[in-house]
Design a protein around this motif. Structure first.
Motif, PDB file in Angstrom:
ATOM      1  N   LYS A  37      49.876  44.757  -3.609  1.00  0.00           N
ATOM      2  CA  LYS A  37      50.261  45.426  -4.863  1.00  0.00           C
ATOM      3  C   LYS A  37      50.071  44.511  -6.067  1.00  0.00           C
ATOM      4  N   PHE A  38      49.747  43.240  -5.822  1.00  0.00           N
ATOM      5  CA  PHE A  38      49.604  42.261  -6.894  1.00  0.00           C
ATOM      6  C   PHE A  38      48.152  41.817  -7.009  1.00  0.00           C
ATOM      7  N   LEU A  39      47.761  41.443  -8.222  1.00  0.00           N
ATOM      8  CA  LEU A  39      46.420  40.948  -8.480  1.00  0.00           C
ATOM      9  C   LEU A  39      46.488  39.483  -8.878  1.00  0.00           C
ATOM     10  N   LEU A  40      45.514  38.720  -8.427  1.00  0.00           N
ATOM     11  CA  LEU A  40      45.362  37.333  -8.841  1.00  0.00           C
ATOM     12  C   LEU A  40      44.358  37.328  -9.987  1.00  0.00           C
ATOM     13  N   ASP A  41      44.755  36.773 -11.125  1.00  0.00           N
ATOM     14  CA  ASP A  41      43.901  36.735 -12.306  1.00  0.00           C
ATOM     15  C   ASP A  41      42.977  35.528 -12.204  1.00  0.00           C
ATOM     16  N   THR A  42      41.728  35.781 -11.801  1.00  0.00           N
ATOM     17  CA  THR A  42      40.754  34.707 -11.643  1.00  0.00           C
ATOM     18  C   THR A  42      39.722  34.800 -12.765  1.00  0.00           C
ATOM     19  N   ILE A  43      38.957  33.760 -12.934  1.00  0.00           N
ATOM     20  CA  ILE A  43      37.903  33.756 -13.940  1.00  0.00           C
ATOM     21  C   ILE A  43      36.877  34.838 -13.637  1.00  0.00           C
ATOM     22  N   GLU A  44      36.651  35.108 -12.354  1.00  0.00           N
ATOM     23  CA  GLU A  44      35.615  36.049 -11.935  1.00  0.00           C
ATOM     24  C   GLU A  44      36.086  37.489 -11.909  1.00  0.00           C
ATOM     25  N   GLY A  45      37.346  37.757 -12.207  1.00  0.00           N
ATOM     26  CA  GLY A  45      37.882  39.112 -12.189  1.00  0.00           C
ATOM     27  C   GLY A  45      39.242  39.138 -11.517  1.00  0.00           C
ATOM     28  N   HIS A  46      39.849  40.315 -11.496  1.00  0.00           N
ATOM     29  CA  HIS A  46      41.157  40.480 -10.867  1.00  0.00           C
ATOM     30  C   HIS A  46      40.966  40.745  -9.381  1.00  0.00           C
ATOM     31  N   GLN A  47      41.681  39.983  -8.543  1.00  0.00           N
ATOM     32  CA  GLN A  47      41.527  40.107  -7.099  1.00  0.00           C
ATOM     33  C   GLN A  47      42.841  40.542  -6.468  1.00  0.00           C
ATOM     34  N   VAL A  48      42.750  41.525  -5.569  1.00  0.00           N
ATOM     35  CA  VAL A  48      43.906  41.907  -4.761  1.00  0.00           C
ATOM     36  C   VAL A  48      44.234  40.733  -3.855  1.00  0.00           C
ATOM     37  N   LEU A  49      45.505  40.412  -3.726  1.00  0.00           N
ATOM     38  CA  LEU A  49      45.913  39.313  -2.848  1.00  0.00           C
ATOM     39  C   LEU A  49      45.679  39.710  -1.400  1.00  0.00           C
ATOM     40  N   LYS A  50      45.121  38.797  -0.632  1.00  0.00           N
ATOM     41  CA  LYS A  50      44.812  39.036   0.780  1.00  0.00           C
ATOM     42  C   LYS A  50      45.846  38.317   1.635  1.00  0.00           C
ATOM     43  N   VAL A  51      46.383  38.988   2.611  1.00  0.00           N
ATOM     44  CA  VAL A  51      47.411  38.403   3.472  1.00  0.00           C
ATOM     45  C   VAL A  51      46.835  37.332   4.382  1.00  0.00           C
ATOM     46  N   GLY A  52      45.623  37.507   4.858  1.00  0.00           N
ATOM     47  CA  GLY A  52      45.075  36.595   5.846  1.00  0.00           C
ATOM     48  C   GLY A  52      45.658  36.914   7.214  1.00  0.00           C
ATOM     49  N   THR A  53      45.505  36.000   8.147  1.00  0.00           N
ATOM     50  CA  THR A  53      46.047  36.193   9.489  1.00  0.00           C
ATOM     51  C   THR A  53      47.012  35.065   9.805  1.00  0.00           C
ATOM     52  N   LYS A  54      47.740  35.201  10.896  1.00  0.00           N
ATOM     53  CA  LYS A  54      48.678  34.155  11.299  1.00  0.00           C
ATOM     54  C   LYS A  54      47.925  32.840  11.563  1.00  0.00           C
ATOM     55  N   ASP A  55      46.744  32.938  12.183  1.00  0.00           N
ATOM     56  CA  ASP A  55      45.946  31.753  12.502  1.00  0.00           C
ATOM     57  C   ASP A  55      45.111  31.250  11.322  1.00  0.00           C
ATOM     58  N   ASN A  56      44.908  32.103  10.323  1.00  0.00           N
ATOM     59  CA  ASN A  56      44.074  31.734   9.184  1.00  0.00           C
ATOM     60  C   ASN A  56      44.631  32.368   7.904  1.00  0.00           C
ATOM     61  N   PRO A  57      45.779  31.864   7.448  1.00  0.00           N
ATOM     62  CA  PRO A  57      46.431  32.474   6.278  1.00  0.00           C
ATOM     63  C   PRO A  57      45.662  32.208   4.984  1.00  0.00           C
ATOM     64  N   THR A  58      45.989  32.987   3.971  1.00  0.00           N
ATOM     65  CA  THR A  58      45.378  32.837   2.655  1.00  0.00           C
ATOM     66  C   THR A  58      46.068  31.733   1.875  1.00  0.00           C
ATOM     67  N   MET A  59      45.256  30.950   1.195  1.00  0.00           N
ATOM     68  CA  MET A  59      45.748  29.896   0.313  1.00  0.00           C
ATOM     69  C   MET A  59      45.424  30.282  -1.125  1.00  0.00           C
ATOM     70  N   ARG A 110      29.421  33.508  -1.127  1.00  0.00           N
ATOM     71  CA  ARG A 110      28.937  33.110  -2.445  1.00  0.00           C
ATOM     72  C   ARG A 110      29.993  33.419  -3.500  1.00  0.00           C
ATOM     73  N   TRP A 111      29.915  32.669  -4.601  1.00  0.00           N
ATOM     74  CA  TRP A 111      30.918  32.802  -5.650  1.00  0.00           C
ATOM     75  C   TRP A 111      30.336  32.314  -6.966  1.00  0.00           C
ATOM     76  N   ILE A 112      31.011  32.683  -8.051  1.00  0.00           N
ATOM     77  CA  ILE A 112      30.602  32.261  -9.383  1.00  0.00           C
ATOM     78  C   ILE A 112      31.502  31.120  -9.832  1.00  0.00           C
ATOM     79  N   VAL A 113      30.898  30.117 -10.459  1.00  0.00           N
ATOM     80  CA  VAL A 113      31.655  29.052 -11.105  1.00  0.00           C
ATOM     81  C   VAL A 113      31.245  29.061 -12.576  1.00  0.00           C
ATOM     82  N   ALA A 114      32.217  29.238 -13.467  1.00  0.00           N
ATOM     83  CA  ALA A 114      31.920  29.201 -14.902  1.00  0.00           C
ATOM     84  C   ALA A 114      31.291  27.847 -15.237  1.00  0.00           C
TER      85      ALA A 114
END
Length: 195
Positions: free
Chosen positions: A62-84, A180-184
């Motif tokens: 329900k929350f967005l992360l405000d990144t330079i590349e746009g607004h991203q929905v927060l991802k839960v990840g998995t127990k073995d590989n959580p999101t940082m 792949r990703w964008i870096v300003a």
């Protein structure tokens, strides 16, 4: 698989350009015509488990992360590989999995609030290319189809877009070119070195 650079005029003008055609031709242009060079990250970042920042994982999407590349929905990840959640040198934020973080960085310290200080591994290279005006729309902007970013439905397909402007750098993992990703430009100049 979707991936590539999209001229934003193509996204806005469905009558002139089929979305599938626009994305398909962008994939070819991105993967075959851009001249990537090697670069490596040189500056430390801070990182923290997303679930230690926002404890109730049932509401993360329900929350967005405000990144330079746009607004991203927060991802839960998995127990073995959580999101940082990662924070760069100018307090720019992004998210990535713990495995990807630890593949590219070494944890060198932990502060009193639980933020990890992570130094880039010197042997981890990135392929990078500067985006030129002819690869952008008339306003000097472009969108990159990536594995994460702002979630969009394009002709019924869930797609993640990152947004950039002329002069920004598109980076990709040489071992997984779909990553792949964008870096300003200003962040690239401050945190990467060309090899």
């Amino acid at each position: 698989e979707f991936g590539g650079i999209i001229n934003l005029n193509q996204l806005a003008n469905k009558k002139e350009h089929s979305m599938t055609t626009a994305i398909s031709s962008a994939i070819i242009g991105y993967d075959r015509s851009l001249a990537y060079k090697l670069a490596c990250k040189t500056k430390s970042i801070r990182a923290k488990l997303l679930t230690s920042i926002l404890v109730d994982d049932s509401v993360l999407t329900k929350f967005l992360l405000d990144t330079i590349e746009g607004h991203q929905v927060l991802k839960v990840g998995t127990k073995d590989n959580p999101t940082m959640v990662c924070i760069g040198i100018d307090n720019d934020a992004w998210q990535q999995t713990q495995k990807k973080l630890l593949d590219k960085y070494t944890v060198v310290a932990i502060d009193g609030s639980g933020w990890l200080t992570c130094d880039p591994k010197p042997d981890k290279e990135t392929e990078a290319v500067e985006i030129t005006a002819d690869q952008c729309d008339s306003d000097g902007k472009f969108a990159l189809v990536a594995a994460w970013g702002e979630e969009r439905q394009i002709e019924g397909v869930q797609t993640f877009l990152q947004y950039g402007k002329v002069g920004d750098i598109v980076c990709r993992n040489p071992e997984d070119i779909a990553d792949r990703w964008i870096v300003a430009r200003k962040f690239f100049n401050a945190t990467y070195e060309w090899k």
